[in-house]
Design a protein around this motif. Sequence first.
Motif, PDB file in Angstrom:
ATOM      1  N   ILE A 290       8.276   2.836   2.174  1.00 59.81           N
ATOM      2  CA  ILE A 290       7.575   2.018   1.185  1.00 59.81           C
ATOM      3  C   ILE A 290       7.553   0.558   1.628  1.00 59.81           C
ATOM      4  O   ILE A 290       6.514  -0.122   1.576  1.00 59.81           O
ATOM      5  CB  ILE A 290       8.238   2.142  -0.198  1.00 59.81           C
ATOM      6  N   HIS A 291       8.688   0.058   2.094  1.00 56.21           N
ATOM      7  CA  HIS A 291       8.804  -1.355   2.460  1.00 56.21           C
ATOM      8  C   HIS A 291       7.942  -1.709   3.663  1.00 56.21           C
ATOM      9  O   HIS A 291       7.167  -2.675   3.611  1.00 56.21           O
ATOM     10  CB  HIS A 291      10.274  -1.687   2.761  1.00 56.21           C
ATOM     11  N   ASN A 295       4.496  -4.050   3.755  1.00 58.25           N
ATOM     12  CA  ASN A 295       4.689  -5.424   4.239  1.00 58.25           C
ATOM     13  C   ASN A 295       4.407  -5.619   5.721  1.00 58.25           C
ATOM     14  O   ASN A 295       3.934  -6.699   6.105  1.00 58.25           O
ATOM     15  CB  ASN A 295       6.138  -5.867   3.953  1.00 58.25           C
ATOM     16  N   GLU A 296       4.674  -4.609   6.556  1.00 57.53           N
ATOM     17  CA  GLU A 296       4.602  -4.830   7.992  1.00 57.53           C
ATOM     18  C   GLU A 296       3.474  -4.061   8.687  1.00 57.53           C
ATOM     19  O   GLU A 296       2.872  -4.571   9.635  1.00 57.53           O
ATOM     20  CB  GLU A 296       5.936  -4.444   8.647  1.00 57.53           C
ATOM     21  N   TYR A 297       3.200  -2.857   8.245  1.00 63.08           N
ATOM     22  CA  TYR A 297       2.214  -2.006   8.913  1.00 63.08           C
ATOM     23  C   TYR A 297       1.125  -1.598   7.922  1.00 63.08           C
ATOM     24  O   TYR A 297       1.351  -1.523   6.715  1.00 63.08           O
ATOM     25  CB  TYR A 297       2.868  -0.744   9.489  1.00 63.08           C
ATOM     26  N   ASP A 298      -0.050  -1.348   8.482  1.00 64.27           N
ATOM     27  CA  ASP A 298      -1.144  -0.849   7.653  1.00 64.27           C
ATOM     28  C   ASP A 298      -0.914   0.627   7.336  1.00 64.27           C
ATOM     29  O   ASP A 298      -0.465   1.397   8.196  1.00 64.27           O
ATOM     30  CB  ASP A 298      -2.483  -1.001   8.377  1.00 64.27           C
ATOM     31  N   PRO A 299      -1.215   1.062   6.124  1.00 68.01           N
ATOM     32  CA  PRO A 299      -1.105   2.493   5.787  1.00 68.01           C
ATOM     33  C   PRO A 299      -2.034   3.332   6.659  1.00 68.01           C
ATOM     34  O   PRO A 299      -3.031   2.843   7.186  1.00 68.01           O
ATOM     35  CB  PRO A 299      -1.537   2.531   4.316  1.00 68.01           C
ATOM     36  N   GLU A 300      -1.685   4.615   6.788  1.00 69.57           N
ATOM     37  CA  GLU A 300      -2.470   5.562   7.591  1.00 69.57           C
ATOM     38  C   GLU A 300      -2.910   6.714   6.692  1.00 69.57           C
ATOM     39  O   GLU A 300      -2.229   7.729   6.616  1.00 69.57           O
ATOM     40  CB  GLU A 300      -1.638   6.076   8.763  1.00 69.57           C
ATOM     41  N   GLU A 353       0.775   6.587   3.556  1.00 67.44           N
ATOM     42  CA  GLU A 353      -0.635   6.934   3.662  1.00 67.44           C
ATOM     43  C   GLU A 353      -1.522   6.182   2.677  1.00 67.44           C
ATOM     44  O   GLU A 353      -2.723   6.469   2.598  1.00 67.44           O
ATOM     45  CB  GLU A 353      -0.801   8.445   3.486  1.00 67.44           C
ATOM     46  N   GLY A 354      -0.955   5.227   1.930  1.00 72.64           N
ATOM     47  CA  GLY A 354      -1.833   4.406   1.108  1.00 72.64           C
ATOM     48  C   GLY A 354      -1.355   4.105  -0.288  1.00 72.64           C
ATOM     49  O   GLY A 354      -1.887   3.209  -0.935  1.00 72.64           O
ATOM     50  N   GLY A 355      -0.390   4.854  -0.833  1.00 71.38           N
ATOM     51  CA  GLY A 355       0.108   4.524  -2.147  1.00 71.38           C
ATOM     52  C   GLY A 355      -0.050   5.629  -3.172  1.00 71.38           C
ATOM     53  O   GLY A 355      -0.068   6.821  -2.849  1.00 71.38           O
ATOM     54  N   LEU A 356      -0.194   5.250  -4.429  1.00 69.72           N
ATOM     55  CA  LEU A 356      -0.156   6.200  -5.540  1.00 69.72           C
ATOM     56  C   LEU A 356      -1.293   7.215  -5.480  1.00 69.72           C
ATOM     57  O   LEU A 356      -1.096   8.383  -5.837  1.00 69.72           O
ATOM     58  CB  LEU A 356      -0.203   5.445  -6.867  1.00 69.72           C
ATOM     59  N   HIS A 357      -2.483   6.799  -5.057  1.00 68.91           N
ATOM     60  CA  HIS A 357      -3.602   7.747  -5.031  1.00 68.91           C
ATOM     61  C   HIS A 357      -3.356   8.874  -4.038  1.00 68.91           C
ATOM     62  O   HIS A 357      -3.789  10.009  -4.250  1.00 68.91           O
ATOM     63  CB  HIS A 357      -4.910   7.026  -4.705  1.00 68.91           C
ATOM     64  N   MET A 358      -2.625   8.593  -2.946  1.00 70.28           N
ATOM     65  CA  MET A 358      -2.298   9.656  -1.996  1.00 70.28           C
ATOM     66  C   MET A 358      -1.235  10.592  -2.575  1.00 70.28           C
ATOM     67  O   MET A 358      -1.226  11.791  -2.278  1.00 70.28           O
ATOM     68  CB  MET A 358      -1.814   9.071  -0.670  1.00 70.28           C
ATOM     69  N   LEU A 359      -0.367  10.067  -3.423  1.00 74.35           N
ATOM     70  CA  LEU A 359       0.612  10.930  -4.079  1.00 74.35           C
ATOM     71  C   LEU A 359      -0.065  11.843  -5.092  1.00 74.35           C
ATOM     72  O   LEU A 359       0.362  12.984  -5.286  1.00 74.35           O
ATOM     73  CB  LEU A 359       1.691  10.078  -4.751  1.00 74.35           C
ATOM     74  N   VAL A 360      -1.122  11.366  -5.728  1.00 73.17           N
ATOM     75  CA  VAL A 360      -1.912  12.244  -6.583  1.00 73.17           C
ATOM     76  C   VAL A 360      -2.543  13.354  -5.752  1.00 73.17           C
ATOM     77  O   VAL A 360      -2.519  14.539  -6.130  1.00 73.17           O
ATOM     78  CB  VAL A 360      -3.008  11.444  -7.319  1.00 73.17           C
ATOM     79  N   PHE A 361      -3.093  12.996  -4.602  1.00 73.95           N
ATOM     80  CA  PHE A 361      -3.731  13.982  -3.712  1.00 73.95           C
ATOM     81  C   PHE A 361      -2.746  15.060  -3.297  1.00 73.95           C
ATOM     82  O   PHE A 361      -3.022  16.267  -3.437  1.00 73.95           O
ATOM     83  CB  PHE A 361      -4.296  13.272  -2.482  1.00 73.95           C
TER      84      PHE A 361
END
Length: 473
Positions: A290-291, A295-300, A353-361
Amino acid sequence: MAPETILIPSCWGLIIVLGLIIVVPFIRGTGDLLTAKNFFLLGGINYVGIAGLKAAYSPDEFRILEYEPQDYRNFVAGAITFFVAFLFAYAVIKLPRRLAGRTLRKWPAATPGVLYFMTLAAVSFSIVGFVAPNIQGVAQFLAQLGNKAIIIPVALGFAAWFQAKRNPVLLITLLGVLLLSMLLSILGGGGRRTMLGVLMAIPICWYWFSLRYKHWATTSILLGSMFLVAFSLLLGYSAVRHFDRRGDMKERNLGSAAEALTQLPKEIFNTSGLETMLGQNAAQTSLAAIHIYSNEYDPEPFHTVKFVSTIWIPRAFWEDKPLGLGYMLPKKTRTRGTRATWGPGIVGHGFHEGGLHMLVFYGVIMGLGMRYWDELMVRQPRNAYLMACFASMSGHIFGWCRGDIGTFTIQLVGAFITLMLFCFAGRLVFGTGLVYPKTNGPEYVNTNLFAFRRRKTETKSPTDFVFPQRRSD
């Protein structure tokens, strides 16, 4: 107030809610106990709930980075989002029910005699992975199939004996394959998931063949006794499983695996492995993912989908093909002194992979997968082959929330493919002796696994098994 304290009420709430979802329908008679959904939720309790509590009560243990308050809030929001999506998809979307009524309906014969020979064939199949020729691609493929097949003979051997309990040959065969499968699970590596599947094969079959039709209290006592034995053996295995990497540094071969197996009875009260069984620091690794991906890398986005869909391509042909997050995370966090892969946890995967919307997926995808498998089992509750496959997958379903979810998905697919190949060969030899009708649902069996009413009395299942109906009181 320390920022990690937000985990305490959230994780306790998650544990209680998921526990009630497992227990209440079973007690009320509206749902089954040993289902894919419940194994998965137990994994969520362990690798999200308990792991989160460990990160809250012992924040410096296995701390990878210095986390911000937002990281803890993201962890809580991610866990809630994922399980809400999972349970919604499981309960509401009807596609898995329709597929289950039309697929996987034809199986080999399931008489005691056929199951006996299928058990011996499964033993041979499980040994193939250890003696496969060292041919690139072939050896790895056979090793994967053989590893998944280790659990199959225990389930089939139990099914054969269960139909003819007075046959001493079937009883001796069952005991023999149980010990052999435990030995092969030790020989195959230090992981506990294969051993867990071996130990769960008999309880799973017993429940779906018979115990689900008894009063919940009777079922709880009998299964509870078996789970206590299985947990004790797994605890003992946790104490000895690293004999090739720690302690005596022995080579992992047939002799050392047999020696480790003989040590299990005296190690069942050794609690040294209990700490590693509870949580396994999955919350800490989730927080690290999460961190750095906030903060450091772009999501994939959809990295796991890409990883799973390209795993079959040899790295010699595609050097830069996707790697699992569990492999990348130690390097991304610049952690030294470890060559192990980490279990990033489902929440860590989502934020990678991008946040909450990916957890929904992923919640929806996993919910649909678990519902499909559970629908198959309530339609075919006495299908020994289906239960053998479920036992093979049980350890991976339990650990799916821990991850790497891409690697665990591949293991689940591998268990399914192994059973399908095995049953295809069985049908060629023994014929198609077990055929289930096409069904849409309630006219065959009450398949509403989230019902708030008691289960309807199910019709006779078209198998060789005949058992009394489940009590309604």
